[in-house]
Design a protein around this motif. Structure first.
Motif, PDB file in Angstrom:
ATOM      1  N   VAL A 211       0.842  -1.206   0.000  1.00  0.00           N
ATOM      2  CA  VAL A 211       0.000   0.000   0.000  1.00  0.00           C
ATOM      3  C   VAL A 211       0.874   1.253   0.000  1.00  0.00           C
ATOM      4  CG1 VAL A 211      -1.706   1.319   1.317  1.00  0.00           C
ATOM      5  CG2 VAL A 211      -1.937  -1.161   1.108  1.00  0.00           C
ATOM      6  N   LYS A 212       1.933   1.268   0.803  1.00  0.00           N
ATOM      7  CA  LYS A 212       2.823   2.427   0.854  1.00  0.00           C
ATOM      8  C   LYS A 212       3.542   2.637  -0.481  1.00  0.00           C
ATOM      9  CE  LYS A 212       5.507   3.025   4.351  1.00  0.00           C
ATOM     10  NZ  LYS A 212       6.520   2.745   5.403  1.00  0.00           N
ATOM     11  N   GLN A 213       4.014   1.552  -1.080  1.00  0.00           N
ATOM     12  CA  GLN A 213       4.771   1.650  -2.322  1.00  0.00           C
ATOM     13  C   GLN A 213       3.891   2.071  -3.498  1.00  0.00           C
ATOM     14  OE1 GLN A 213       8.136   1.181  -2.424  1.00  0.00           O
ATOM     15  NE2 GLN A 213       7.994   1.999  -4.510  1.00  0.00           N
ATOM     16  N   ASN A 214       2.601   1.697  -3.436  1.00  0.00           N
ATOM     17  CA  ASN A 214       1.664   1.992  -4.530  1.00  0.00           C
ATOM     18  C   ASN A 214       0.453   2.733  -3.966  1.00  0.00           C
ATOM     19  OD1 ASN A 214       2.910   0.198  -6.825  1.00  0.00           O
ATOM     20  ND2 ASN A 214       2.770  -1.140  -5.027  1.00  0.00           N
ATOM     21  N   PHE A 215       0.715   3.805  -3.223  1.00  0.00           N
ATOM     22  CA  PHE A 215      -0.335   4.429  -2.418  1.00  0.00           C
ATOM     23  C   PHE A 215      -1.524   4.884  -3.266  1.00  0.00           C
ATOM     24  CE2 PHE A 215      -2.302   7.923  -0.030  1.00  0.00           C
ATOM     25  CZ  PHE A 215      -2.542   7.274   1.166  1.00  0.00           C
ATOM     26  N   THR A 216      -1.284   5.609  -4.334  1.00  0.00           N
ATOM     27  CA  THR A 216      -2.390   6.127  -5.141  1.00  0.00           C
ATOM     28  C   THR A 216      -3.213   4.996  -5.741  1.00  0.00           C
ATOM     29  OG1 THR A 216      -1.141   8.127  -5.688  1.00  0.00           O
ATOM     30  CG2 THR A 216      -2.997   7.575  -7.114  1.00  0.00           C
ATOM     31  N   VAL A 217      -2.528   4.010  -6.298  1.00  0.00           N
ATOM     32  CA  VAL A 217      -3.229   2.888  -6.919  1.00  0.00           C
ATOM     33  C   VAL A 217      -4.054   2.136  -5.880  1.00  0.00           C
ATOM     34  CG1 VAL A 217      -2.924   0.687  -8.125  1.00  0.00           C
ATOM     35  CG2 VAL A 217      -1.512   2.651  -8.735  1.00  0.00           C
ATOM     36  N   MET A 218      -3.492   1.912  -4.691  1.00  0.00           N
ATOM     37  CA  MET A 218      -4.203   1.139  -3.675  1.00  0.00           C
ATOM     38  C   MET A 218      -5.352   1.929  -3.061  1.00  0.00           C
ATOM     39  SD  MET A 218      -2.773  -1.665  -4.063  1.00  0.00           S
ATOM     40  CE  MET A 218      -3.547  -2.626  -2.765  1.00  0.00           C
ATOM     41  N   VAL A 219      -5.216   3.255  -2.970  1.00  0.00           N
ATOM     42  CA  VAL A 219      -6.340   4.063  -2.505  1.00  0.00           C
ATOM     43  C   VAL A 219      -7.500   3.947  -3.493  1.00  0.00           C
ATOM     44  CG1 VAL A 219      -7.146   6.433  -2.169  1.00  0.00           C
ATOM     45  CG2 VAL A 219      -5.017   5.690  -1.112  1.00  0.00           C
ATOM     46  N   VAL A 220      -7.191   4.002  -4.774  1.00  0.00           N
ATOM     47  CA  VAL A 220      -8.237   3.844  -5.791  1.00  0.00           C
ATOM     48  C   VAL A 220      -8.873   2.464  -5.677  1.00  0.00           C
ATOM     49  CG1 VAL A 220      -8.706   3.736  -8.272  1.00  0.00           C
ATOM     50  CG2 VAL A 220      -7.188   5.499  -7.369  1.00  0.00           C
ATOM     51  N   TRP A 221      -8.054   1.442  -5.437  1.00  0.00           N
ATOM     52  CA  TRP A 221      -8.593   0.094  -5.266  1.00  0.00           C
ATOM     53  C   TRP A 221      -9.510   0.026  -4.042  1.00  0.00           C
ATOM     54  CZ3 TRP A 221      -9.763  -3.976  -7.812  1.00  0.00           C
ATOM     55  CH2 TRP A 221      -9.895  -5.234  -7.211  1.00  0.00           C
ATOM     56  N   GLY A 222      -9.111   0.672  -2.959  1.00  0.00           N
ATOM     57  CA  GLY A 222      -9.960   0.707  -1.770  1.00  0.00           C
ATOM     58  C   GLY A 222     -11.277   1.418  -2.030  1.00  0.00           C
ATOM     59  N   VAL A 223     -11.227   2.508  -2.787  1.00  0.00           N
ATOM     60  CA  VAL A 223     -12.452   3.240  -3.127  1.00  0.00           C
ATOM     61  C   VAL A 223     -13.357   2.374  -4.002  1.00  0.00           C
ATOM     62  CG1 VAL A 223     -13.362   5.215  -4.414  1.00  0.00           C
ATOM     63  CG2 VAL A 223     -11.406   5.517  -2.876  1.00  0.00           C
ATOM     64  N   ILE A 224     -12.768   1.640  -4.935  1.00  0.00           N
ATOM     65  CA  ILE A 224     -13.553   0.743  -5.788  1.00  0.00           C
ATOM     66  C   ILE A 224     -14.251  -0.319  -4.948  1.00  0.00           C
ATOM     67  CG2 ILE A 224     -13.384  -1.059  -7.552  1.00  0.00           C
ATOM     68  CD1 ILE A 224     -11.174   0.593  -8.867  1.00  0.00           C
ATOM     69  N   ILE A 225     -13.507  -0.915  -4.018  1.00  0.00           N
ATOM     70  CA  ILE A 225     -14.096  -1.943  -3.151  1.00  0.00           C
ATOM     71  C   ILE A 225     -15.225  -1.354  -2.311  1.00  0.00           C
ATOM     72  CG2 ILE A 225     -13.646  -3.420  -1.158  1.00  0.00           C
ATOM     73  CD1 ILE A 225     -10.866  -3.924  -2.262  1.00  0.00           C
ATOM     74  N   ALA A 226     -14.964  -0.187  -1.688  1.00  0.00           N
ATOM     75  CA  ALA A 226     -15.976   0.442  -0.832  1.00  0.00           C
ATOM     76  C   ALA A 226     -17.214   0.823  -1.641  1.00  0.00           C
ATOM     77  CB  ALA A 226     -15.388   1.666  -0.147  1.00  0.00           C
ATOM     78  N   GLY A 227     -17.005   1.424  -2.813  1.00  0.00           N
ATOM     79  CA  GLY A 227     -18.129   1.866  -3.625  1.00  0.00           C
ATOM     80  C   GLY A 227     -18.975   0.709  -4.117  1.00  0.00           C
ATOM     81  N   LEU A 228     -18.336  -0.327  -4.662  1.00  0.00           N
ATOM     82  CA  LEU A 228     -19.090  -1.472  -5.172  1.00  0.00           C
ATOM     83  C   LEU A 228     -19.790  -2.224  -4.046  1.00  0.00           C
ATOM     84  CD1 LEU A 228     -16.658  -2.915  -7.891  1.00  0.00           C
ATOM     85  CD2 LEU A 228     -18.735  -1.550  -8.228  1.00  0.00           C
ATOM     86  N   THR A 229     -19.117  -2.333  -2.896  1.00  0.00           N
ATOM     87  CA  THR A 229     -19.736  -3.031  -1.763  1.00  0.00           C
ATOM     88  C   THR A 229     -20.944  -2.263  -1.249  1.00  0.00           C
ATOM     89  OG1 THR A 229     -17.594  -3.959  -1.125  1.00  0.00           O
ATOM     90  CG2 THR A 229     -19.335  -3.982   0.538  1.00  0.00           C
ATOM     91  N   PHE A 230     -20.828  -0.938  -1.156  1.00  0.00           N
ATOM     92  CA  PHE A 230     -21.957  -0.123  -0.693  1.00  0.00           C
ATOM     93  C   PHE A 230     -23.150  -0.282  -1.634  1.00  0.00           C
ATOM     94  CE2 PHE A 230     -24.328   3.915  -0.861  1.00  0.00           C
ATOM     95  CZ  PHE A 230     -24.770   3.969   0.457  1.00  0.00           C
ATOM     96  N   LEU A 231     -22.908  -0.232  -2.928  1.00  0.00           N
ATOM     97  CA  LEU A 231     -23.999  -0.411  -3.889  1.00  0.00           C
ATOM     98  C   LEU A 231     -24.605  -1.809  -3.782  1.00  0.00           C
ATOM     99  CD1 LEU A 231     -22.491   1.326  -7.058  1.00  0.00           C
ATOM    100  CD2 LEU A 231     -24.264   2.225  -5.521  1.00  0.00           C
TER     101      LEU A 231
END
Length: 269
Positions: A211-231
């Motif tokens: 996550v630290k090494q790929n912070f931006t990419v992993m934040v986007v991945w976390g947002v994708i997971i959160a958004g799809l799960t919420f829907l």
């Protein structure tokens, strides 16, 4: 791929690769492919997760703790990474060229994990979930007072007051922090523990390092997971029948793209 894209973590841990945003699309595409190849596996694990959610909500209703439905809805997805271990195993087998097996074979692999490090990670996740529930309870009482805890089941008007709105805002902020920390600890550690013989502390360190090494990419991945799960939660959890398998399989492939677990290969090919 050059050596500059690979970053060692420590003894016993796999090296880390640099990720790009396009890898997220690739992981989701491969996750959907695995789900379509073995749909009954994905549907079975999703059904178990949904039944657990319904039983949890039923328990809250029977015990007159309806007010906990909001923090539980926010916190329940925190258990998803551990419950997706079966999906990781399905993707691992498909990646290895195995296409025929019985469901008991997958469940047997999960059962055998009790003798390895996965149970320790399970306890980390469960304790984290319980702590979040306690924190939400404390936040509720802090902003609305003890009396609201006994009356909110008959009226949710408390949440529309100034204190209620402020509580929801603060709770959402803290909830996002809680979720991201657990995300950083588990996004790579769980598939890594299934794939290799490492201790759970090393697995968590590796996950955080990814996550630290790929912070931006992993934040986007976390947002994708959160958004799809919420829907997926909105239609009575029914959306999880598709979202959970795709994200579970996709998480395995993102782990494979993010780490060097065998002979070096180009993750962007």
């Amino acid at each position: 791929m050059t050596d500059s894209t690979v970053h060692p973590v420590g003894e016993g841990a796999p090296a880390i690769r640099d990720l790009r945003l396009g890898d997220l699309a690739k992981a989701l595409r491969l996750g959907l492919r695995d789900f379509l190849r073995k749909p009954m596996m994905g549907l079975g694990f999703a059904a178990a997760y949904m039944v657990g959610g319904w039983l949890l909500y039923l328990l809250l209703f029977v015990t007159d703790q309806d007010w906990l439905a909001i923090p539980i809805t926010v916190g329940f997805p925190l258990l998803g990474p551990f419950l997706a271990v079966g999906l990781y195993e399905v993707s691992r087998r498909l990646e290895a060229g195995q296409t025929e097996w019985a469901r008991r074979d997958i469940l047997g692999v999960i059962w055998r994990q009790r003798l390895r490090q996965l149970p320790s990670m399970a306890w980390v996740i469960i304790v984290y979930f319980l702590f979040w529930s306690f924190f939400a309870h404390m936040l509720f009482a802090l902003f609305l007072g003890p009396s609201a805890l006994t009356n909110v089941t008959s009226s949710y008007g408390y949440l529309l007051q100034r204190e209620g709105i402020l509580m929801l805002l603060v709770g959402t902020g803290f909830g996002a922090i809680f979720a991201f920390v657990l995300f950083a600890l588990t996004v790579v550690s769980l598939p890594l523990l299934l794939d290799r013989e490492v201790d759970f502390v090393t697995a968590m360190i590796t996950s955080v390092s990814v996550v630290k090494q790929n912070f931006t990419v992993m934040v986007v991945w976390g947002v994708i997971i959160a958004g799809l799960t919420f829907l997926a939660l909105l239609p009575g959890l029914l959306g999880l029948f598709v979202v959970l398998p795709v994200l579970g399989h996709g998480s395995w492939h993102l782990y494979r793209l993010a780490t060097v677990t065998g002979p070096a290969r180009n993750p962007h090919a």
